[in-house]
Design a protein around this motif. Structure first.
Motif, PDB file in Angstrom:
ATOM      1  N   ARG A  55      -9.998  51.764  78.568  1.00 10.60           N
ATOM      2  CA  ARG A  55     -10.385  53.159  78.693  1.00 10.60           C
ATOM      3  C   ARG A  55     -10.203  53.871  77.352  1.00 10.60           C
ATOM      4  NH1 ARG A  55     -12.408  55.832  82.474  1.00 10.60           N
ATOM      5  NH2 ARG A  55     -12.313  58.103  82.595  1.00 10.60           N
ATOM      6  N   HIS A  56     -11.126  54.779  77.049  1.00 10.73           N
ATOM      7  CA  HIS A  56     -11.104  55.524  75.796  1.00 10.73           C
ATOM      8  C   HIS A  56     -10.672  56.962  76.023  1.00 10.73           C
ATOM      9  CE1 HIS A  56     -14.651  52.785  74.270  1.00 10.73           C
ATOM     10  NE2 HIS A  56     -13.529  52.106  74.473  1.00 10.73           N
ATOM     11  N   THR A  57     -10.005  57.510  75.010  1.00  6.33           N
ATOM     12  CA  THR A  57      -9.752  58.944  74.968  1.00  6.33           C
ATOM     13  C   THR A  57     -10.987  59.676  74.472  1.00  6.33           C
ATOM     14  OG1 THR A  57      -7.404  58.598  74.529  1.00  6.33           O
ATOM     15  CG2 THR A  57      -8.311  60.756  73.964  1.00  6.33           C
ATOM     16  N   ARG A  58     -11.651  59.092  73.476  1.00  4.11           N
ATOM     17  CA  ARG A  58     -12.870  59.692  72.914  1.00  4.11           C
ATOM     18  C   ARG A  58     -13.585  58.667  72.050  1.00  4.11           C
ATOM     19  NH1 ARG A  58      -8.551  62.147  70.491  1.00  4.11           N
ATOM     20  NH2 ARG A  58      -8.820  64.004  71.800  1.00  4.11           N
ATOM     21  N   THR A  59     -14.818  59.018  71.674  1.00  2.65           N
ATOM     22  CA  THR A  59     -15.612  58.256  70.708  1.00  2.65           C
ATOM     23  C   THR A  59     -15.778  59.094  69.453  1.00  2.65           C
ATOM     24  OG1 THR A  59     -16.866  57.023  72.371  1.00  2.65           O
ATOM     25  CG2 THR A  59     -17.898  57.288  70.220  1.00  2.65           C
ATOM     26  N   TRP A  60     -15.619  58.447  68.286  1.00  2.00           N
ATOM     27  CA  TRP A  60     -15.818  59.101  66.997  1.00  2.00           C
ATOM     28  C   TRP A  60     -17.165  58.688  66.412  1.00  2.00           C
ATOM     29  CZ3 TRP A  60     -12.631  62.731  64.914  1.00  2.00           C
ATOM     30  CH2 TRP A  60     -11.379  62.890  65.528  1.00  2.00           C
ATOM     31  N   PRO A 377      -8.932  54.240  71.834  1.00  2.65           N
ATOM     32  CA  PRO A 377      -8.461  53.807  73.145  1.00  2.65           C
ATOM     33  C   PRO A 377      -7.355  54.707  73.670  1.00  2.65           C
ATOM     34  CG  PRO A 377      -7.556  52.407  71.426  1.00  2.65           C
ATOM     35  CD  PRO A 377      -8.542  53.303  70.765  1.00  2.65           C
ATOM     36  N   ALA A 378      -7.301  54.849  74.973  1.00  2.00           N
ATOM     37  CA  ALA A 378      -6.211  55.602  75.582  1.00  2.00           C
ATOM     38  C   ALA A 378      -4.921  54.838  75.391  1.00  2.00           C
ATOM     39  CB  ALA A 378      -6.490  55.813  77.070  1.00  2.00           C
ATOM     40  N   ALA A 379      -3.863  55.541  75.000  1.00  2.00           N
ATOM     41  CA  ALA A 379      -2.589  54.891  74.763  1.00  2.00           C
ATOM     42  C   ALA A 379      -1.926  54.507  76.072  1.00  2.00           C
ATOM     43  CB  ALA A 379      -1.674  55.817  73.959  1.00  2.00           C
TER      44      ALA A 379
END
Length: 379
Positions: A55-60, A377-379
């Protein structure tokens, strides 16, 4: 910039944005030299780069605005970048780094669902190569590693891009270290469980790592990624700006599972031959834990049937991007191959929606969707 891949036309010159401007190495090298003394060697510890389906927190992403690089192709490439950003933003937050003079245009083209910031200036759009490589420790910890980007061996300007990784890490507020190698994110694939794959042509190359042995590079790569084994491919040297990155041909799906985009039988150029060798190498390889690799084929398109007639065009389905709940891939106009690729990706990721986008302007620049994105990625 990024990519390479299986099944491209023969008789290329400097591919992968071969039309892009090469800037004098002296000025560019001086910009990198100001950052290299800060390198501290990325001690892995408990941190490792996870496989990309977490799972991602965001995309850059990064907004291109240089006519000296793109010329008359710039507006079309911007439209493709905006389309990719808007599509990913349906599934997870997207942060677009833009120069102050072009941030307003980026906001207008990307729309309200994409966050545009101007505190991280950029030279170009290839965030996979310039952005930080994020690592997690499985206990809520997150940090970032920089790969000392040098414009693919001083082939393109990178005074700003050389600082993108560190600046994004600072923006996120996580510890940042520099790897003991020069390279790009598209040059290294990780399975998140100790195994990496990469091409020698890109990394064991004096334009990135002069005087550094393959063994020394393995050590540096493993330290940076929290891994213990590298599967090497020979790659293709000097025929595209990246010297043949791995992420447009071979990708990890999970520990012990990989995918290789295969060329059609009639394709016999250097990239097609390399793709077949990558498949052969992977099928004979084991992971860091000794497990035999399970290798799947992803059939590439017929270059005689795609929309683009540009000989430097990158038609890589394998250069897809995983985001929360979706697979973002490309389609090229070979309808049978496009649909077969969609079906394959849907089978491999049954719990994700497969989005196929027309990004021909970006492909003409030798890049794809994975090339212009970097996951946090989500920590």
């Amino acid at each position: 910039m990024n990519e390479h891949t299986a099944g491209r036309h023969a008789h290329r010159g400097l591919n992968r944005r071969g039309f892009l401007v090469t800037v004098g190495a002296t000025a560019v090298g001086a910009a990198l030299a100001t950052t290299l003394p800060e390198r501290a060697g990325a001690a892995a510890g408990a941190f490792r780069v996870p496989v990309e389906d977490v799972r991602h927190t965001r995309t850059w992403m990064a907004w291109p605005d240089s006519t000296s690089i793109w010329g008359g192709r710039l507006s079309g490439v911007q439209a493709d970048i905006a389309l990719i950003a808007r599509t990913i933003a349906k599934y997870e937050p997207v942060v677009m780094c833009a120069n102050s003079g072009s941030a307003a245009k980026a906001r207008q083209m990307c729309g309200a669902t994409v966050t545009v910031i101007s505190s991280v200036p950029v030279d170009d759009c290839w965030m996979r190569d310039t952005g930080p490589v994020f690592r997690t420790d499985g206990h809520g910890g997150l940090d970032a590693v920089g790969l000392n980007f040098n414009g693919w061996g001083d082939k393109q300007t990178h005074a700003r891009d050389a600082l993108v990784a560190k600046r994004i890490a600072s923006y996120v507020g996580v510890p940042f270290t520099r790897a003991d190698l020069v390279g790009e994110g598209g040059a290294i694939e990780q399975d998140g469980a100790g195994t990496l794959m990469a091409t020698r042509s890109s990394l064991v190359n004096r334009n990135r790592n002069p005087g550094v042995s393959e063994r020394q590079l393995e050590t540096a790569m493993c330290e940076a990624y929290g891994a213990s084994k590298v599967i090497w491919f020979d790659g293709v040297r000097g025929q595209d700006i990246t010297d043949d990155h791995v992420d447009a041909t071979s990708r990890f799906l999970a520990p012990g599972e990989a995918l290789v985009q295969m060329p059609v039988a009639a394709d016999t150029d250097a990239f097609a031959r390399d793709a077949r060798r990558q498949y052969s190498t992977l099928t004979a390889s084991t992971t860091a834990t000794g497990r035999a690799m399970d290798v799947m084929r992803l059939q590439g398109p017929d270059y005689n049937k795609i929309r683009s007639t540009n000989r430097d065009f990158l038609a890589s389905y394998a250069n897809f991007y995983l985001c929360n709940g979706a697979v973002i891939s490309a389609r090229f106009g070979d309808r049978r191959a496009d649909e077969a690729a969609r079906t394959t990706l849907q089978r491999l990721y049954p719990d994700r929606y497969v989005e196929q986008l027309d990004i021909d302007r970006l492909g003409t620049g030798g890049g794809g969707i994975h090339c212009v994105t970097q996951q946090q990625p989500a920590a």
